[in-house]
Design an enzyme around this catalytic site. Structure first.
Site, PDB file in Angstrom:
ATOM      1  N   ASN B 108       0.981  -1.168  -0.030  1.00  0.00           N
ATOM      2  CA  ASN B 108       0.446  -0.013   0.214  1.00  0.00           C
ATOM      3  C   ASN B 108       0.873   1.261  -0.032  1.00  0.00           C
ATOM      4  O   ASN B 108       0.225   2.343   0.432  1.00  0.00           O
ATOM      5  CB  ASN B 108      -1.144  -0.157   1.443  1.00  0.00           C
ATOM      6  CG  ASN B 108      -1.299  -0.816   0.838  1.00  0.00           C
ATOM      7  OD1 ASN B 108      -1.822  -1.783   2.052  1.00  0.00           O
ATOM      8  ND2 ASN B 108      -2.759  -1.420   0.324  1.00  0.00           N
ATOM      9  N   ILE B 115       0.954   6.687   0.859  1.00  0.00           N
ATOM     10  CA  ILE B 115      -0.115   6.219   1.478  1.00  0.00           C
ATOM     11  C   ILE B 115      -0.833   5.584   0.761  1.00  0.00           C
ATOM     12  O   ILE B 115      -1.603   6.817   0.482  1.00  0.00           O
ATOM     13  CB  ILE B 115       0.581   6.317   3.096  1.00  0.00           C
ATOM     14  CG1 ILE B 115       1.641   6.465   3.123  1.00  0.00           C
ATOM     15  CG2 ILE B 115      -0.240   4.839   3.784  1.00  0.00           C
ATOM     16  CD1 ILE B 115       2.409   6.492   4.671  1.00  0.00           C
ATOM     17  N   CYS B 116      -1.684   4.464   0.926  1.00  0.00           N
ATOM     18  CA  CYS B 116      -2.394   4.567   0.236  1.00  0.00           C
ATOM     19  C   CYS B 116      -3.707   3.767   1.942  1.00  0.00           C
ATOM     20  O   CYS B 116      -3.933   2.122   2.007  1.00  0.00           O
ATOM     21  CB  CYS B 116      -3.180   2.933  -0.416  1.00  0.00           C
ATOM     22  SG  CYS B 116      -4.707   2.992  -0.779  1.00  0.00           S
ATOM     23  N   LEU B 117      -4.121   4.735   3.140  1.00  0.00           N
ATOM     24  CA  LEU B 117      -4.338   3.989   4.013  1.00  0.00           C
ATOM     25  C   LEU B 117      -6.146   5.118   3.942  1.00  0.00           C
ATOM     26  O   LEU B 117      -5.991   6.212   4.278  1.00  0.00           O
ATOM     27  CB  LEU B 117      -3.761   5.132   5.031  1.00  0.00           C
ATOM     28  CG  LEU B 117      -4.296   4.100   6.246  1.00  0.00           C
ATOM     29  CD1 LEU B 117      -4.548   2.756   6.553  1.00  0.00           C
ATOM     30  CD2 LEU B 117      -2.979   4.921   7.590  1.00  0.00           C
ATOM     31  N   LEU B 150      -1.049  -0.631  -4.260  1.00  0.00           N
ATOM     32  CA  LEU B 150      -0.538   0.862  -5.279  1.00  0.00           C
ATOM     33  C   LEU B 150       0.687  -0.241  -5.294  1.00  0.00           C
ATOM     34  O   LEU B 150       1.396   0.596  -6.964  1.00  0.00           O
ATOM     35  CB  LEU B 150       0.048   1.485  -3.950  1.00  0.00           C
ATOM     36  CG  LEU B 150      -0.844   2.514  -3.720  1.00  0.00           C
ATOM     37  CD1 LEU B 150       0.288   3.824  -3.087  1.00  0.00           C
ATOM     38  CD2 LEU B 150      -1.410   3.496  -4.862  1.00  0.00           C
TER      39      LEU B 150
END
Lengths: 873, 177
Positions: B108, B115-117, B150
């Site tokens: 991620n 960051i993919c959060l 990602l």
């Protein structure tokens, strides 16, 4: 030989000299030499015919232009004779004292030395006089040959003789002679002093009468003029004139022998020694009276009087001689220091200035050396301070004061043995005292610095300062008992007084006058001011500012005051806060309303509490059944007085768990219920461990009253149902840790109420109530003094704990921030760390404090310092 | 005879509400952001959470640097990652921009450290703070969301933990010591 002689002097004449003339010259010269020899051997006592013969020879020689030869030869013979008859004989008198060194104590009979000196001087003076007479014959002979003999030539001969005398004496001077002179003058002066001092002592009380400073100065100035003659000489000159004349004669003799400067040195040093002794004697260790005035009058009375008489004597003698014509040149030539009649006043003025400067300097040195003691008893010692101020104005040696005072401070005050309170009091006294000497506060800055730096290193400084500032007579007795008034109050009074003066000044005068006054009052900074320290603009010494400067910021001070105020308020059993309100108002004047807002709210809480308390009791009194029955006594709600605080504005209060006795607990929750009814939606949360309980304990044989904390009250109440408890059980019943219980119960044990014994387990203690005093004969405490405030040590404990906690807290926060900062930002310099902490308002620390803290962390191996950068380990 | 007077504390008696936890006002001034961040910093410093840390960078309190250590028993154990956090002026009503400064091989996280959060995007709430953000990222390391990666390579490798660990070690640069 004569040819060669004369050829040296007059080559031109040589050609014209005939045989006859040569014979005549040779004959005359030989005769002249013989005559000279016999003249000097016989002295001036030679008969006149002999003199006439001498004169004719001189005339013959002069005729041939050999005057200079005549003079030279005559002087040479004179020199030889003087060396033989005068100097060596003179010095022989002093041979026995040769071992006498300047530094050694004189253990030879001093009277003997004095008389030897006088005799020797007399003898050599006689010798010299007779030689002078011989010289006079020569001079007269020369004059009779040449009517118009120039005075310069005569002077040449006489002064040449004078030179010869002094150089012969100087060349053979034994090292002991100056010491002998000094001892002579010293003794003479002391004699004179004792006689004059006797009379002087009668006058002193008059001049010692306390005078206003201005007046004093005025008087000094007046005295400074030459009214010595008027005041003293009439009365005393005659009495002491004999002695002065004797001394004068010695001085005169010495002068005529060419010892002018040596004699002056000797009597000057004798005078200064005497003056010094007198100053020490007068000033001593008494700081309660001003001595400058009496020293000045003494200078007028004794040394100046002496100098005056001496000068007058010397002057009159030389004047006589001057009027007696030719002879004067002999006596007067070398002693040209007092050539006119008007000069005594001038040289006397010079003497006066010298003496006064010396006296000022001596007194100043004396006072500076004792400045520490002077400041210790400051308000009483202010006369000494005033003296010192005048002295320093005269001598301008302020830096001496600063240096010496700082070193004595370091040595005597800033040591581990001195209590912080004492240091602070001394600091305040120092400020007050030095303010007198130096209104601009320049030296104070330098002196205050070491004290401030030192105090910063002490933990209890803030507490002591706040106590000193706020605790007046109404304060609790444990604090500074010797301070009658709080410092703050005193400061305020000072300020008011200053203001009143200020208004007066400007009110009565128009602007222009005020400006002129201001310019007149202005004084430049003293020369030795360090331009790096202290700005020129800060004109007024601000005691409070300097004290706050120790702490660093007023916020800390206010914070500490808040803590102390909280403690004080919580320990109050009534709602009387008048003195606290007063103190708060005073603080507000100095620190501003905003910073003291919290304290104000705290006081308002107390006022509010009083109201709420009355309200609650009013509602309760209608249903009387609320009173709880405990055994046969009832605790009614009337007995409760609560302090209701807005905890957000109070310093953090530790809440220790505590089980109150059932009936009391019930009472409190009833009270809380009432409160909620009146003040919905607010609720009351009791802090059960705080507050005070008034107790009366009834035993079989006695009744005791106590005022204690709730913990102690709960403890003792447990013994109502059960006469003996183990420490474990009792702790559990009250709901406190065992170690706390063991510590606290000591209060009751010390009062003889409870007895301690070891229980079944070694760690367990058993406590038993002492019903009869007689049973514990060894514990005779407590029965008499029934009233006791909270265990003092406990209060101390708690407050100290809170201060320490606060400090430790601050340190941990600081450490965590530094570690976090370095972890995330990598290495940082000291400056950046400080800057960061400042921006984040974490800790108000000086760079030095931070640096020492960081090096602590480095030594704990939490950080590393590399090239000036701090790195996390 | 016990005359008792005890001192009492009420929640609030006569006080201004300034010390209340922030009730979000509509218009936010920068002052309140600063105050909020300051108190978050204080809380973070005092919390003593090991493995997460953050601190303002330079004089700008809106830019922080963070540090996360890989949790035990995950492939990231023994690693330490630097992050940067940039807070908007509207914070806490808008999420801060958080990215890895250290290269992080994670399904991620992309190669630029983004960051993919979810809580940093659409699921942001003003109740979150620096501490919860950092804790979320720390747990994200051990529990990636494979479904929306990602970094495809990392997502594919995730199932083979041993190989993944080697990859992490290969790409991981020890902080300059």
């Amino acid at each position: 030989m004569e040819d060669s002689h004369s050829s040296l002097f007059n080559l031109g004449i040589l050609d014209t000299v005939t045989e006859d003339q040569l014979h005549e010259i040779l004959h005359s010269y030989n005769a002249f030499c013989n005559a000279t020899q016999s003249l000097l051997l016989l002295g001036s006592a030679g008969d006149i015919s002999f003199g006439a013969e001498f004169i004719s020879h001189v005339h013959t020689l002069c005729k041939h232009g050999l005057e200079s030869l005549v003079c030279d030869h005559f002087l040479k013979v004179l020199e030889e004779t003087f060396q033989r008859n005068g100097a060596s004989r003179f010095w022989r008198h002093f041979v026995p004292y040769a071992g006498l060194n300047e530094n050694d104590d004189i253990d030879i009979d001093e009277d003997e030395i004095d008389s030897v000196l006088c005799n020797a001087l007399e003898q050599i003076s006689l010798e010299k006089q007779s030689q002078e007479k011989c010289l006079l014959i020569l001079v007269q002979a020369l004059q009779s040959f040449k009517d118009h003999m120039l005075e310069a030539e005569t002077n040449y001969v006489t002064s040449k003789y004078q030179w010869i005398v002094s150089s012969v004496l100087m060349a053979t001077l034994p090292p002991v002679f100056p010491a002998i002179l000094r001892s002579y003058f010293k003794r003479r002066l002391e004699e004179l002093h004792t006689t004059i001092d006797g009379e002087f002592a009668d006058d002193i009380p008059l001049s010692k009468v306390a005078m206003d400073l201005d007046e004093k100065v005025k008087v000094c100035n007046n005295d400074g003029e030459m009214d010595v003659d008027v005041c003293y000489s009439d009365r005393r000159c005659s009495e002491n004139s004999k002695m002065v004349n004797n001394i004068g004669k010695v001085v005169l003799d010495l002068k005529s022998l060419g010892f002018t400067s040596m004699a002056e040195d000797a009597y000057a040093s004798a005078i200064f020694l005497l003056l010094k002794a007198k100053v020490y004697d007068l000033a001593g260790d008494d700081f309660r009276s001003s001595v400058l005035q009496s020293i000045q009058s003494w200078i007028q009375a004794v040394p100046l009087q002496f100098v005056h008489a001496l000068l007058v004597y010397l002057d009159s003698v030389s004047y006589e001689i001057t009027s007696s014509g030719l002879k004067s040149t002999l006596a007067l030539k070398p002693s040209s220091c007092c050539p006119g009649i008007d000069t005594p006043s001038e040289s006397l003025v010079r003497w006066k200035l010298r003496l006064e400067y010396f006296a000022y300097e001596t007194l100043q040195d004396l006072r500076i050396a004792k400045l520490f003691e002077i400041i210790v008893d400051y308000p009483e010692s202010s006369p000494a301070i005033e003296d010192l101020k005048l002295c320093l104005e005269y001598t301008g040696q302020h830096s001496k004061l600063v240096e010496s005072f700082i070193s004595s401070l370091r040595y005597r005050l800033l040591t581990a043995g001195a209590s912080t309170n004492d240091i602070l009091h001394q600091f305040v006294s120092t400020i007050k005292a030095l303010r007198t000497i130096d209104p601009a506060g320049v030296f104070l800055e330098a002196v205050g610095e070491p004290i401030r730096d030192y105090l910063r290193g002490r933990r209890d400084t803030i507490k002591c300062i706040v106590t000193m500032l706020t605790d007046g007579t109404s304060g609790n007795s444990s604090a500074s008992g010797n301070l009658g008034d709080s410092l703050l109050e005193e400061l305020n009074r000072d300020e008011e007084v200053q203001e009143i003066f200020g208004i007066d000044d400007d009110f009565n005068t128009d602007d222009r006058q005020a400006w002129i006054n201001a310019t007149r009052r202005w004084q430049p900074d003293p020369v030795d001011v360090d331009p790096l320290k202290g700005s020129r603009n800060r004109r007024k010494v601000n005691i409070l500012g300097m004290i706050v400067g120790i702490i660093g910021s007023k916020d800390h001070l206010v914070q500490e005051y808040q803590t102390m105020l909280a403690e004080k308020l919580l320990n109050k059993s009534d709602y009387d806060i008048d003195s606290e309100l007063h103190t708060l108002e005073l603080l507000k004047i100095h620190f501003g309303e905003n910073s003291l807002q919290k304290c104000e709210i705290m006081l308002n809480d107390l006022i509010g509490s009083k109201r709420v308390n009355t309200n609650i009791k009013a509602t309760i009194s209608q249903p009387p059944q609320t009173s709880v029955v405990v055994e046969d006594d009832a605790i009614s709600m009337d007995k409760i007085a609560s302090t209701i605080i807005s905890s957000n504005f109070w310093p953090p209060i530790q809440d220790e768990p505590l089980n109150l006795p059932e009936p009391v607990d019930q009472l409190l929750s009833d009270y809380a219920k009432r409160f909620t009814e009146i003040k919905t939606p607010r609720k009351l949360q009791w802090k059960k461990c705080l507050g005070t309980v008034k107790l009366e304990l009834q035993f079989e044989d006695r009744v005791m009253q106590f005022t204690v904390t709730p913990v102690l009250a709960s403890m003792i109440m447990k013994f109502q149902d059960q006469t003996s408890w183990t420490s474990k059980n009792l702790a559990a019943a009250i709901g406190i840790p065992v170690d706390v219980l063991i510590r606290r119960i000591n209060f009751w044990i010390n009062k003889g109420v409870i007895e301690e014994s070891t229980g079944a387990e070694s760690s367990d203690h058993v406590y038993t109530i002492v019903e009869k005093m007689a049973e514990t004969s060894n514990n005779g405490v407590g029965s008499g003094n029934t009233q006791d405030l909270l265990g003092d040590d406990e209060v101390e404990d708690r407050s100290r704990a809170s201060v320490e906690n606060q400090l430790r807290m601050e340190m941990t926060v600081c450490e965590k921030f530094i570690l976090g900062m370095l972890k995330n930002n990598g290495s940082m310099t000291l400056d950046r760390i400080e800057n960061m902490l400042k921006i984040l308002c974490v800790a108000d620390k000086s760079l030095q404090q931070l640096q020492s803290f960081l090096s602590c962390l480095v030594s704990e191996e939490k950080l590393e310092l590399r090239d000036g950068m701090y790195i996390l380990k | 005879m016990a005359n008792i007077n005890v001192h009492v504390e009420t929640g609030q008696d006569n006080i201004a509400p300034s010390m209340q936890p922030l009730a979000p006002p509509k218009s936010v001034d920068s002052q309140s952001v600063l105050r909020r961040l300051q108190s978050e910093l204080m809380a973070l410093m005092m919390s003593g959470d090991s493995g997460i840390s953050a601190f303002p960078e330079e004089d700008n309190i809106l830019c922080w640097k963070g540090t996360i250590t890989g949790s035990k028993d995950t492939v990231f154990e023994g690693t330490e990652y630097k992050l940067s956090l940039i807070f908007p002026n509207e914070y806490p009503f808008k999420a801060p921009k958080v990215k890895f400064d250290t290269t992080c091989f994670h399904p991620n996280v992309d190669m630029h450290g983004n960051i993919c959060l979810d809580i940093l995007q659409d699921k942001w709430s003003s109740a979150y703070d620096v501490r919860t953000i950092l804790l979320s990222i720390q747990s994200l390391l051990g529990e990636p969301n494979i479904s929306s990666p990602l970094n495809q390579q990392a997502a594919q490798l995730w199932n083979n933990q041993e190989e993944y660990r080697k990859m992490v070690e290969k790409l991981y640069k020890f902080p300059a010591a």
